[in-house]
Structures are given as C-alpha cells and as structure tokens.
Design a protein around this motif. Structure first.
Motif, PDB file in Angstrom:
ATOM      1  N   SER A 116      38.572  35.173  71.025  1.00 47.73           N
ATOM      2  CA  SER A 116      39.863  34.345  71.189  1.00 47.73           C
ATOM      3  C   SER A 116      40.219  34.666  72.804  1.00 47.73           C
ATOM      4  O   SER A 116      40.280  35.742  73.044  1.00 47.73           O
ATOM      5  CB  SER A 116      40.954  35.114  70.402  1.00 47.73           C
ATOM      6  OG  SER A 116      40.641  34.885  69.129  1.00 47.73           O
ATOM      7  N   ASN A 160      41.579  32.362  67.014  1.00 51.20           N
ATOM      8  CA  ASN A 160      41.926  33.371  66.056  1.00 51.20           C
ATOM      9  C   ASN A 160      40.778  33.724  65.299  1.00 51.20           C
ATOM     10  O   ASN A 160      40.483  32.702  64.568  1.00 51.20           O
ATOM     11  CB  ASN A 160      43.127  33.139  65.311  1.00 51.20           C
ATOM     12  CG  ASN A 160      43.492  34.312  64.417  1.00 51.20           C
ATOM     13  OD1 ASN A 160      44.106  34.043  63.288  1.00 51.20           O
ATOM     14  ND2 ASN A 160      43.078  35.506  64.811  1.00 51.20           N
ATOM     15  N   PRO A 170      45.267  38.746  60.910  1.00 57.03           N
ATOM     16  CA  PRO A 170      46.116  39.544  61.634  1.00 57.03           C
ATOM     17  C   PRO A 170      46.336  40.882  60.559  1.00 57.03           C
ATOM     18  O   PRO A 170      46.569  41.916  61.269  1.00 57.03           O
ATOM     19  CB  PRO A 170      47.503  38.782  61.614  1.00 57.03           C
ATOM     20  CG  PRO A 170      46.996  37.369  61.618  1.00 57.03           C
ATOM     21  CD  PRO A 170      45.894  37.352  60.673  1.00 57.03           C
ATOM     22  N   GLU A 182      43.440  38.293  69.944  1.00 60.07           N
ATOM     23  CA  GLU A 182      43.737  38.422  68.539  1.00 60.07           C
ATOM     24  C   GLU A 182      45.268  39.286  68.570  1.00 60.07           C
ATOM     25  O   GLU A 182      45.916  38.971  67.347  1.00 60.07           O
ATOM     26  CB  GLU A 182      42.732  39.522  67.898  1.00 60.07           C
ATOM     27  CG  GLU A 182      41.293  38.768  67.786  1.00 60.07           C
ATOM     28  CD  GLU A 182      41.356  37.539  67.074  1.00 60.07           C
ATOM     29  OE1 GLU A 182      41.883  37.539  65.974  1.00 60.07           O
ATOM     30  OE2 GLU A 182      40.662  36.551  67.540  1.00 60.07           O
ATOM     31  N   ARG A 197      47.724  38.470  69.847  1.00 57.84           N
ATOM     32  CA  ARG A 197      48.547  37.180  69.988  1.00 57.84           C
ATOM     33  C   ARG A 197      48.850  36.820  68.667  1.00 57.84           C
ATOM     34  O   ARG A 197      50.028  36.721  68.205  1.00 57.84           O
ATOM     35  CB  ARG A 197      48.241  36.208  70.953  1.00 57.84           C
ATOM     36  CG  ARG A 197      49.335  34.933  70.889  1.00 57.84           C
ATOM     37  CD  ARG A 197      48.620  33.791  71.198  1.00 57.84           C
ATOM     38  NE  ARG A 197      47.325  33.494  70.328  1.00 57.84           N
ATOM     39  CZ  ARG A 197      47.449  33.092  69.109  1.00 57.84           C
ATOM     40  NH1 ARG A 197      48.737  32.672  68.679  1.00 57.84           N
ATOM     41  NH2 ARG A 197      46.145  32.628  68.351  1.00 57.84           N
ATOM     42  N   SER A 198      47.849  36.641  68.049  1.00 54.79           N
ATOM     43  CA  SER A 198      47.786  36.134  66.473  1.00 54.79           C
ATOM     44  C   SER A 198      48.558  37.168  65.427  1.00 54.79           C
ATOM     45  O   SER A 198      49.218  36.702  64.820  1.00 54.79           O
ATOM     46  CB  SER A 198      46.342  35.903  66.141  1.00 54.79           C
ATOM     47  OG  SER A 198      45.890  34.919  66.751  1.00 54.79           O
ATOM     48  N   GLU A 208      52.327  37.048  66.368  1.00 54.92           N
ATOM     49  CA  GLU A 208      52.730  35.757  65.977  1.00 54.92           C
ATOM     50  C   GLU A 208      53.006  35.911  64.366  1.00 54.92           C
ATOM     51  O   GLU A 208      54.072  35.447  63.866  1.00 54.92           O
ATOM     52  CB  GLU A 208      52.166  34.471  66.392  1.00 54.92           C
ATOM     53  CG  GLU A 208      52.425  34.292  67.847  1.00 54.92           C
ATOM     54  CD  GLU A 208      51.804  32.988  68.277  1.00 54.92           C
ATOM     55  OE1 GLU A 208      51.282  32.546  67.329  1.00 54.92           O
ATOM     56  OE2 GLU A 208      51.818  32.613  69.437  1.00 54.92           O
TER      57      GLU A 208
END
Length: 685
Positions: A368, A374, A378, A399, A401-402, A405
């Motif tokens: 990523s 991704n 998560p 990762e 970030r995912s 989020e």
C-alpha cells in the motif's frame, strides 16, 4: 509595470512610490521565509496568483495572510482563469499584484517544448563551452546494466537502510512528503503514475531524489515492463547533480527489501523459523534476499494467484538461499505456520484473514503506497502492535490509513516508527505479541541507497560494455543533454511563452496534475551545505511528456570558490510508456526561461492598456529572463532598474538596451525606478 525578482529577504518597495494602475509581478518569494513587498500593497490591490494554494504557502500571499490584512479567499483569480476567460483580467486602472511562485505546470510545458527543440539533436556533440563562467561538474548517467552488476543485496546495504531509519527517528533526516503525478489515460498517453520521493541524511555526502514511474499497464500488451525509474543523486557539498542512476526500479526494489529485512531483524519473534510471502514478484524476491543478509530462516511458503509464478519463485529462492521454499495452493496454506509474513501485492484487495495467523506473527506490509490501496483487514492492525516506517506517510497512503478510515484505530495508536526501535528510543518485540509493520517507502531509504550506490560505483565508467540481458523486455534508456546543447538550442521565444501561457490555462481548467512541491534542506556541516533542493513537476493532459525538476539552490559557500550557488536538472518522461526520456542538465537556465515566460504572460494579460514603462527591482538572471520573455509578447518603450550594486544595475541596463532595442536606465534607488513605471518586476532573494 514593476517586476520584483529579489532574494525576498526584505521589502523592496513602498506603497506610496507606486502609480495607481501599476502591475507588480513578484517572483522572489518561493519559501515561507521570504517576502518582497509590504502586505498592505496586496491588501489594496487585485491579487492574481500562478497557483493560489502554493502562493498561500510560500508566496507574497502567505505574508499578507499572516499579517492579517487579507485571507486566501481575497485572491481574485489564478492567472490561468484569466487566460481562459473564466475571470476578467484588468478592468480599468486598478492596481494588480501577480504573485508567481513557479508551478510544475510551467516545468511540464517547458519540458515538452524543449524536447521538440532537441528533436534530432545529439547530446554533448561538441558544443562551444563558455569557459569564462564558473561551472559545477556535470552529472554522469549510469546505465541499468552497470548498476545491476555493481550493486547487490548485502548486509552493508541493509545496514545503510537501518541506519537511515535510526537517523530519521533522531530528526537527522529531511524527508518531505512524497509527490505524485498521475498520467491520465488518453489515446497516446497513460494511464500511469509517477511517485517522487527523496531525502537527505545529515552529514551524508549526497542526497537523493527518486522518480518511480509505475502502473503503465498498457506496456505489458507490447511486451514491455509496466514500471521504470531513475535516482538523481546530488552532491551535498556544492548542490550539483552528481549522478543519474537509470535503475529501472532495481534500486527501489533493493531498498524496499532492505526495509523488510530491518523489520524482521528488530521485530520477529525470537527463534523465528518460517516465513511466508503473499505475492511472488520482484519485491518478494528482494525481501527474501535482503532478509537472508541479516536473519536465518529454515523454511518459506509462498502464494500467488498464478501457481506458475509461485513455483518459479520457490524454485529460484530455494536455489539461491539454500533452504526450502514451498509453493502453496492458497494464501491461508502459506501463512498458517509462518512466524513472519511478507505481503507485497498491488493492494487491490485483502490477502489475509485474521484467523489464519499465528498469535506471535510479524506481518510486513509493503503493497500500500497510495490512498486507494489496502492489503490486510483493518481489524488485524486494531489487534496488533503497529510499527511504521514513517507514521505521517502511512496515515496518508498505508495500511494505517485504511485502519484509521475504518474507525478501528487512530494515528495515536501507532506504537512506534521502526527507527525509534532501532535507536533504542522504544522497545521492539516484548514477547509473543502480534506486530504489523507498515512500510510505504521513505526518502530516507532512497537517500541511504543513493550514497551506498555512489560508493559502489566509485571509479566505475558508465556504459562500459556491460552485458545486456536481451531475454528481458526493456524500455529505452534516457539521454543526458548537456548545458551547452540546451542553451544553444532553446532560446526565449513567443512559442515558449505561449507554451507556458497554455499550461496556465490548462491548469485552471483542471487539465494539469501538479502536486505541491517538495523541499529538501541540506543542513550545514563541515562537508555539506547549507543549501536547498526544490522539487516541482506536473503533467498536462494529452501532452507527450511530463516533467520533474530539481532546483538546487542557495549553496552560497560555492561563491567563495568561484562557483555558482545553484544548479539543476529536468527529468522528462514519456507519457506513453512511463520511461524517463531525457535528463536536461539545465543549470537553472530552463528554470529562468520558464520564470521569465510566466512574467511575460502576466504582463500580456494584466498590464494597463498602452503600458509604456517597466521597472526591475533586482537585476540578476531572473530580471534578464523577464525582460527577454516579455519582449516576445509586449512592447515597452523604456525601462528602469535598481540593484543595491550600481555596477550590476548599469551592466544589466547596458545589456538589455542593446538586446531589446529600447533604453534601460540604471537608478540610484528603488523609488526612482518605480515612480514612473506601469509594470514593476520584483525578483530579489
């Protein structure tokens, strides 16, 4: 008209000196520490920018906003909106300030213009060298075969990357956030991406900027690779680009593998014996080879959606590394018994499930590197100790970030950066906990491998008859064009000015991908700096090329040695296949031309009707570029100039009067220069 093109260290005008209808074109402020004119002048004028977001960060607009006399919303327009007709330009006798900070759109435009001018030209073909002017050494272009022959996975390379992470954690590396240029798909271009990263490790002999040109998947239909790239390695002592490494992603893969090896060294469970690879391409090979330089596994498992690729990878790595690698039918089969799992996939979908994993597993994710990617659920990060290469970047594209989020963690839940663990600031593995190491690739690694490679290439002659592997498809190698050839073939012209004008219009229409610039500071030490490297670039939709420019400036120690304080290169890439096409060793010449062209565009669209007089505050090469470019599209009758050095003012005026055919008068003060001017250029430090 008044042009200001000074170093931007102090105000060069006072409001009461100026005519009510004057156009002021400012080009000296390109850093947050610079400011050429009083903020009150902007507060009482119509403000036009080249690109507002950038001017609000480093230009005259920034200074006025910080002074509280205007907001960013008070900017009237970007110059491209006026060119395209979306906004009206001058409406009467109002005062206008045009804030020019230099955009990647201009660099993209001049890159394509120069390639047209150089069509059929042989680089370094005996151009006349002006020996009267001091010159920094030209860079060397090292070919892919030489690099691959001389630079191999090694413990020393892994340790160089390890040290870079430690220095990064200690605040000793300047690593800006990466740039990304997207190449939109048209009939003759894209789709593809260019990722630009770079950094400088304090006290190192070099710094590095890397272009990774990737995802040109149309190439595969033609039997060509989807990716390529170059490293630009610069001398930290004098700022000169030292080497262009046409590495075709080879060095990028090596440094990515080294980062994975460092993660295993510091985060794997004690006595780890088994490793799994999800994805079996070149990154998996790099991870396997690099890890073998610092850690001993006993068995490996691998999965790819292509059984043939899994089998080929396992056969190759078993032979190279001396322990068995087993190809697996599913990803679950590969990871069930693994103490360490490497994921290095395109990041389009999850490749693991949490229930497949051993409790103590280390997962090293490297797939990523964009906000759309991704690799793992998560929930795995939510239930693990999370370590990153650089947290701010992982929160943007990795990762992390995912997971953020998805709402299962926050950035504050990241346990540490790998450099903090290497340096001892944080404890790494404490027992049998699960750890995820999110690797997005940092400029610190590129800086480290740049210096490592320069050591490996010491004394090596580029292109010296290395054996070319013709069994593998290859994109064309770039050409290195020397300064003399460029200066001989590319001159100020109406066509060049119009190319920049069109770039501004396309930018306003959303047809140019221009990321925010990168800046790398070269800290002063005994053998380096001080100096700065500004990286800009962009792509104009449907153009045949895109450009990334390195401007290496403010190396003022050079002046004591009789050398220029600045230099630079343009890297021009082919928008059809992503290959770096040309390295233009322009030594700031093209940068000055495109800056002058931007000033000329501002005058064309914003000067009062029948403007006759122009003033220059600052009389260096930018002032000359402004004068020459403006003459291609606008006719002044007289000019006035001021520099703190009367000799420089006089020399500038004599030179420009002879070249342009109308009188230029040297003035004793800046006030004398601007009193009668319809246009003012400021171009100071």
């Amino acid at each position: 008209v008044v042009f200001t093109q000074t170093p931007g260290g102090k105000w060069v005008l006072e409001e009461q000196w100026l005519r009510p209808h004057v156009l002021i074109v400012c080009s000296g402020s390109d850093q947050p520490t610079k400011n050429e004119i009083p903020p009150s002048i902007l507060a009482n004028a119509k403000v036009v920018t080249d690109i507002t977001a950038q001017c609000a960060r480093v230009g005259e607009v920034r200074s006025a906003v910080e002074a509280g006399v205007m907001t960013v919303d008070d900017v009237y327009a970007e110059i491209g909106q006026i060119i395209s007709g979306a906004k009206v330009g001058r409406e009467g006798n109002e005062r206008i300030v045009c804030d020019l900070t230099g955009t990647g759109a201009q660099d993209a435009a001049i890159g394509s213009h120069v390639m047209d001018a150089l069509r059929g030209v042989v680089p370094n073909a005996g151009g006349v060298i002006d020996t009267s002017k001091p010159r920094l050494p030209a860079p060397k272009l090292y070919d892919y075969e030489t690099i691959k022959q001389k630079v191999k996975p090694s413990k020393a390379l892994t340790e160089a990357v390890e040290n870079a992470f430690a220095q990064l954690a200690g605040g000793k590396v300047d690593v800006p956030m990466p740039m990304h240029i997207g190449i939109a798909e048209t009939t003759n271009a894209g789709p593809g991406d260019c990722h630009i990263k770079g950094g400088y490790i304090e006290s190192a002999p070099t710094w590095t900027v890397k272009l990774a040109c990737v995802s040109f998947y149309k190439n595969i239909e033609k039997g060509l690779p989807a990716g390529s790239g170059v490293f630009v390695v610069c001398d930290a002592a004098n700022g000169a680009p030292k080497a262009i490494l046409h590495e075709n992603r080879y060095l990028t893969d090596l440094r990515t593998g080294a980062a994975g090896a460092v993660a295993v060294k510091h985060l794997a469970v004690r006595n780890a014996k088994s490793v799994a690879f999800i994805g079996t391409g070149v990154i998996a090979e790099a991870m396997a080879r690099a890890t073998a330089t610092v850690f001993g596994f006993e068995e490996a498992f691998a999965f790819s959606p292509s059984p043939q690729k899994s089998s080929a990878f396992c056969k190759k790595m078993s032979e190279e590394l001396g322990f068995p690698h087993y190809a697996c039918a599913t990803a679950e089969d590969a990871v069930r018994a693994a103490d360490v799992v490497f994921t290095q996939t395109p990041g389009g979908k999850w490749v693991l499930e949490e229930q497949w994993l051993r409790p103590h597993v280390l997962i090293v994710c490297s797939g990523s590197d964009q906000p759309t990617k991704n690799e793992i659920p998560p929930s795995i990060l939510a239930n693990a100790k999370v370590v990153t290469d650089i947290t701010a970047q992982c929160a943007r594209v990795g990762e992390v970030r995912s997971a953020v989020e998805a709402g299962v963690m926050t950035v504050d839940d990241v346990y540490a950066e790998i450099g903090q663990i290497i340096s001892g600031a944080k404890v790494g593995r404490e027992g049998n906990e699960r750890i995820v190491c999110d690797l997005t690739g940092t400029g610190a690694q590129d800086a480290a491998i740049g210096s490592h490679v320069m050591d490996a290439l010491r004394g090596v002659v580029p292109n010296a008859g290395g054996v070319i592997d013709t069994s593998k498809p290859r994109l064309p190698a770039p050409k290195l064009y020397d300064y003399e050839t460029i200066k001989q073939k590319v001159k100020p012209s109406k066509a060049l000015t119009e190319a920049v004008e069109n770039a501004f219009a396309q930018l306003a229409g959303g047809k140019v991908d221009v990321p925010m610039p990168m800046h790398i500071g070269i800290a002063e030490t005994t053998n380096a700096g001080p100096g700065d490297c500004h990286i800009k670039g962009g792509y104009i939709e449907s153009a045949p090329t895109w450009t990334v420019k390195l401007a290496c400036v403010s190396f003022y120690k050079n002046i004591e040695k009789g050398l220029p304080a600045g230099s630079g290169v343009f890297v021009v890439c082919d928008a059809a296949n992503g290959a770096p096409k040309a390295i233009l060793h322009e030594n700031r010449y093209l940068t000055d031309l495109r800056t002058g062209a931007a000033g000329a565009v501002a005058v064309k669209h914003l000067a009062v009707r029948n403007a006759k007089s122009v003033a220059f505050i600052g009389t260096g090469v930018i002032a000359e570029a402004m004068a020459r470019a403006t003459a291609t599209v606008f006719g002044f009758e007289e000019a006035f100039a001021f520099s703190p050095s009367p000799q420089k003012s006089s020399a500038f005026c004599k030179k420009m009067s002879e070249e342009l055919g109308f009188p230029h008068y040297a003035c004793a003060t800046a006030e004398d220069a601007v009193r009668a001017a319809d246009v003012v250029f400021t171009q100071t430090p």
